[in-house]
Write a protein that holds these residues in place. Structure first.
Motif, short mmCIF file in Angstrom:
data_model
loop_
_atom_site.label_atom_id
_atom_site.label_comp_id
_atom_site.label_asym_id
_atom_site.label_seq_id
_atom_site.Cartn_x
_atom_site.Cartn_y
_atom_site.Cartn_z
N THR A 384 0.82 -1.31 -0.13
CA THR A 384 -0.12 -0.07 -0.24
C THR A 384 0.84 1.31 0.01
OG1 THR A 384 -1.44 -1.35 1.54
CG2 THR A 384 -1.76 1.36 1.26
N LEU A 385 0.52 2.01 -0.63
CA LEU A 385 1.37 3.32 -0.66
C LEU A 385 0.48 4.70 -0.87
CD1 LEU A 385 1.17 4.90 -3.91
CD2 LEU A 385 2.56 2.57 -4.43
N VAL A 386 0.99 5.86 -0.54
CA VAL A 386 0.38 7.20 -0.63
C VAL A 386 1.45 8.27 -1.20
CG1 VAL A 386 0.92 7.72 1.85
CG2 VAL A 386 -1.12 8.74 0.66
N ALA A 387 1.07 8.91 -2.10
CA ALA A 387 2.05 10.04 -2.56
C ALA A 387 1.60 11.20 -1.89
CB ALA A 387 1.64 10.01 -4.25
N LEU A 388 2.86 12.05 -1.58
CA LEU A 388 2.45 13.38 -0.95
C LEU A 388 3.26 14.42 -1.91
CD1 LEU A 388 3.25 12.46 2.72
CD2 LEU A 388 1.12 12.29 1.32
N ARG A 389 2.61 15.33 -2.34
CA ARG A 389 3.23 16.14 -3.31
C ARG A 389 3.57 17.48 -2.67
NH1 ARG A 389 -0.20 17.83 -7.59
NH2 ARG A 389 -1.91 17.56 -6.33
N VAL A 476 5.53 5.64 1.46
CA VAL A 476 5.06 7.03 1.30
C VAL A 476 6.08 7.56 0.21
CG1 VAL A 476 5.24 9.29 2.29
CG2 VAL A 476 4.56 7.29 3.72
N LEU A 477 5.54 8.14 -0.59
CA LEU A 477 6.26 8.61 -1.78
C LEU A 477 6.29 10.24 -1.62
CD1 LEU A 477 4.76 6.89 -5.01
CD2 LEU A 477 6.65 6.05 -3.40
N VAL A 478 7.30 10.81 -1.45
CA VAL A 478 7.52 12.25 -1.19
C VAL A 478 7.92 12.83 -2.63
CG1 VAL A 478 8.89 13.88 -0.11
CG2 VAL A 478 8.31 12.11 1.27
N VAL A 479 7.23 13.63 -3.13
CA VAL A 479 7.42 14.18 -4.53
C VAL A 479 7.54 15.57 -4.59
CG1 VAL A 479 6.07 14.14 -6.79
CG2 VAL A 479 5.32 12.35 -5.13
N GLY A 480 8.52 15.95 -5.19
CA GLY A 480 8.86 17.31 -5.62
C GLY A 480 9.70 18.05 -4.53
N ALA A 481 10.16 17.19 -3.72
CA ALA A 481 11.03 17.84 -2.78
C ALA A 481 12.17 18.80 -3.20
CB ALA A 481 11.89 16.91 -1.86
N PRO A 482 12.84 18.66 -4.43
CA PRO A 482 13.79 19.63 -4.58
C PRO A 482 13.18 20.92 -5.11
CG PRO A 482 14.23 17.59 -5.61
CD PRO A 482 12.93 17.44 -5.19
N GLU A 483 11.91 21.15 -5.46
CA GLU A 483 11.33 22.31 -5.87
C GLU A 483 10.36 22.76 -4.71
OE1 GLU A 483 11.47 19.51 -8.11
OE2 GLU A 483 13.07 20.63 -9.05
N ALA A 484 10.35 22.10 -3.54
CA ALA A 484 9.37 22.64 -2.50
C ALA A 484 9.69 24.20 -2.09
CB ALA A 484 9.41 21.67 -1.43
N VAL A 485 8.77 24.99 -2.02
CA VAL A 485 9.30 26.30 -1.50
C VAL A 485 8.19 26.76 -0.69
CG1 VAL A 485 10.56 26.87 -3.57
CG2 VAL A 485 8.05 27.41 -3.63
N GLY A 486 8.47 28.07 0.17
CA GLY A 486 7.42 28.52 1.09
C GLY A 486 6.93 27.48 2.20
N PRO A 487 5.52 27.59 1.99
CA PRO A 487 4.80 26.72 3.29
C PRO A 487 4.96 25.37 2.60
CG PRO A 487 3.23 28.55 2.27
CD PRO A 487 4.52 28.69 1.55
N ALA A 488 5.10 24.81 1.24
CA ALA A 488 5.50 23.32 1.13
C ALA A 488 6.76 22.99 1.75
CB ALA A 488 5.33 23.52 -0.37
N ALA A 489 7.75 23.92 1.79
CA ALA A 489 9.16 23.65 2.27
C ALA A 489 8.93 23.23 3.86
CB ALA A 489 10.14 24.61 2.00
N HIS A 490 8.13 24.06 4.39
CA HIS A 490 7.86 23.71 5.95
C HIS A 490 7.24 22.58 6.09
CE1 HIS A 490 7.23 24.90 9.98
NE2 HIS A 490 5.89 24.84 9.91
N VAL A 491 6.11 22.24 5.23
CA VAL A 491 5.37 21.04 5.70
C VAL A 491 6.32 19.88 5.37
CG1 VAL A 491 3.39 19.58 4.87
CG2 VAL A 491 3.15 22.09 5.34
N LEU A 492 7.24 19.98 4.23
CA LEU A 492 7.98 18.98 3.89
C LEU A 492 9.09 18.77 5.13
CD1 LEU A 492 9.48 16.84 2.05
CD2 LEU A 492 10.76 18.85 1.09
N GLU A 493 9.54 19.72 5.79
CA GLU A 493 10.49 19.31 6.90
C GLU A 493 9.53 18.63 7.73
OE1 GLU A 493 13.02 22.06 9.85
OE2 GLU A 493 12.23 23.12 8.43
N GLU A 494 8.28 19.09 8.35
CA GLU A 494 7.82 18.46 9.46
C GLU A 494 7.31 16.84 9.10
OE1 GLU A 494 4.07 20.51 9.62
OE2 GLU A 494 5.08 22.11 11.13
N THR A 495 6.86 16.71 7.69
CA THR A 495 6.79 15.32 7.16
C THR A 495 8.06 14.46 7.47
OG1 THR A 495 5.16 16.23 5.73
CG2 THR A 495 5.86 14.05 5.23
#
Length: 525
Positions: A384-389, A476-495
């Protein structure tokens, strides 16, 4: 009566068939990536391989008639026959080429010499919703045009054979998509209104609609999808309709230039034809097509854009039909051969220009999809998988923000690995037959409102990640980490902080597009 003579018919035929052949070769050699196509493939996999424990445990199959049933069944049969790539390629071919071929059939019913106008369907069929991956809808357009061609052949006599055939085709159109069915019924109604005032000329057409009407009523009573209607600016809709922006433009503003050129060619033909008398034998078809074109255009302007998240882009799905109906109206008013040749050549050039403008973006998205799907090597079958963009890769074409080629790629990855994607959007909607079981819906834990997982960045219950897999590994697939900016970058760090406590990173794709994290079994004892 004006007609083409000499070599003109052969040239016009070549201008239609040559792009058809080239488009076929292109799709077979390099099937274009779409947004929703991956989700359709997972749904087809869940149907074709429902005897596998992973799918039998998560999915239930509901064969209640819905307006997506026929296309979904076809796709599942194709997956069973030749695999995912084969199935996707066949659907892409049918979705792209069905419209011009079916329009040619309908045009022949108006006036055989006007079938060259089907060239105009090429840029329309390779349009925004085609690349979005609305395969059932695209198939429905072709079926609706076949219904219209049969309607024009059946009227005004309405003998038993054509009437029964039309009833069956309209029912099949309904089972493929509701909007094309409604468009076909609209044209049928225009044929009745403009036709003879004889009893058979109205009760026979009404009889052909009854099966679809009954299915519509049954579906409305059965479904709990949908929400309150929403509308968009009618002035914007009108501009998008006339310029063909709504129908054609997908990746960049440069496509608007080509779409406008196609619109100008069609408007020029309409200007030339405005005072022309319909060709002999085509007056009834001309009247019906003209009325249907006007009625369809009005529907585009006044129809709700959506009924909640479940039924969206309604006006955009309708937008192709005023143009197709107008082409049938033009078919009854043939221009001089030299004008027809000039218009056909201009439409072919515009189609080629559209392909050239799109090539860079198509290549970029193909590379993006290839890298994303390469993450399958890190995912075990039956999992089972989930993708987080955390980044959006959608084109800058002034379209809706949900158009992201990575949006449902997790579903295709799951289909390739005979796995389940928590974000499989078809599985939570009751107009697709393969749906998550009520007691085994993995999304209810992470995303109870079914709105947070698709956002960038995702808004889900991160603490519940390991709990949604009843057996086997959870990825868990973490998608787009190199392009994460702003709020997305903050949520990525928490994730990542959450993942590091309960998961292990098992791989990253070549350019870092996808990180794959695998759940760590709890220590025994």
């Amino acid at each position: 009566m004006r007609s083409t003579a000499g070599r003109e018919p052969a040239i016009l035929a070549a201008l239609f068939w040559a792009p058809i052949v080239l488009a076929t070769l292109w799709i077979v050699a390099s099937p274009p990536h779409s947004v929703d196509g991956p989700a359709h493939l997972l749904g087809a996999r869940a149907i074709a391989d429902h005897d596998e424990p992973i799918y039998a445990g998560y999915y239930e199959l509901d064969w209640f008639p819905t307006p997506n049933l026929a296309g979904t069944r076809l796709l599942a049969a194709l997956v069973d026959l030749g695999g995912l790539r084969f199935a996707a390629t066949v659907m892409l071919l049918l979705a792209a080429l069905g419209t011009p071929l079916a329009l040619r059939y309908a045009l022949r019913a108006v006036r055989p010499e006007s079938t060259w106008l089907a060239i105009a369907a090429l840029p329309l069929s390779f349009g925004y919703l085609y690349f979005y991956g609305f395969w059932n809808y695209c198939l429905g357009i072709a079926l609706a045009l076949v219904c219209i061609g049969l309607t024009l052949r059946a009227a005004p006599d309405w003998r038993a054979g054509p009437t029964l055939a039309l009833a069956a085709l309209l029912t099949l159109t309904w089972l493929t998509h509701l909007v094309p069915f409604a468009a076909a019924v609209l044209f049928l109604a225009a044929t009745v209104v403009t036709g003879p005032r004889e009893r058979r000329a109205w009760w026979a057409p009404v009889a052909t609609v009854l099966p679809g009407a009954g299915l519509s009523l049954a579906y409305l009573l059965h479904t709990d999808s949908g929400d309150g209607p929403t509308w968009t600016n009618p002035l914007g809709r009108a501009a998008g309709l006339v310029s063909l922006h709504t129908t054609v433009t997908t990746y960049s503003r440069w496509e608007d230039v080509v779409a406008a050129a196609v619109a100008l060619v069609l408007l020029a033909l309409a200007f030339v034809a405005r005072r022309a008398v319909p060709a002999a034998g085509a007056r009834a078809a001309s009247a019906a097509a003209g009325l249907a074109a006007v009625a369809a255009a009005l529907l585009v302007l006044v129809t709700p854009t959506s009924f909640g998240l479940d039924f969206g882009l309604i006006d955009e799905r309708l937008a192709v039909f005023p143009v197709l109906f107008a082409l049938l109206w033009l078919a009854a008013r043939p221009p001089e051969p030299r004008v027809a040749l000039a218009a056909a050549a201009a439409l072919v050039v515009a189609t080629a220009a559209l392909a050239l403008v799109r090539l860079p973006k198509l290549a970029d998205y193909a590379d993006l999809a290839d890298e994303y799907l390469a993450a399958a090597q890190f995912v075990e079958p039956g999992s089972t998988l989930v993708a987080l963009r955390f980044a959006n890769y959608g084109p800058d074409a002034g379209r809706n923000r949900a158009w992201d080629p990575t949006r449902h790629l997790g579903s295709e990855l799951a289909a390739r690995r005979h796995a389940v994607d928590v974000g499989h959007y078809e599985a939570v909607l009751d107009y697709f037959p393969a749906r998550f079981r009520a007691g085994a819906n993995p999304r209810t834990v992470l995303d109870p409102e079914f709105t947070g997982l698709g956002q960038v960045p995702p808004q889900i219950a991160l603490a519940q990640l390991p709990a949604v897999s009843p057996s086997g590994p959870f990825y868990v697939l973490v998608v787009g980490a190199p392009e994460a900016v702003g709020p997305a970058a903050h949520v990525l760090e928490e994730t990542r902080l959450v993942l590091e406590r309960r998961f292990e990173k098992v791989g990253t794709t070549e350019r870092g597009l996808v990180e794959v994290w695998r759940s760590v079994p709890p220590a025994s004892g």
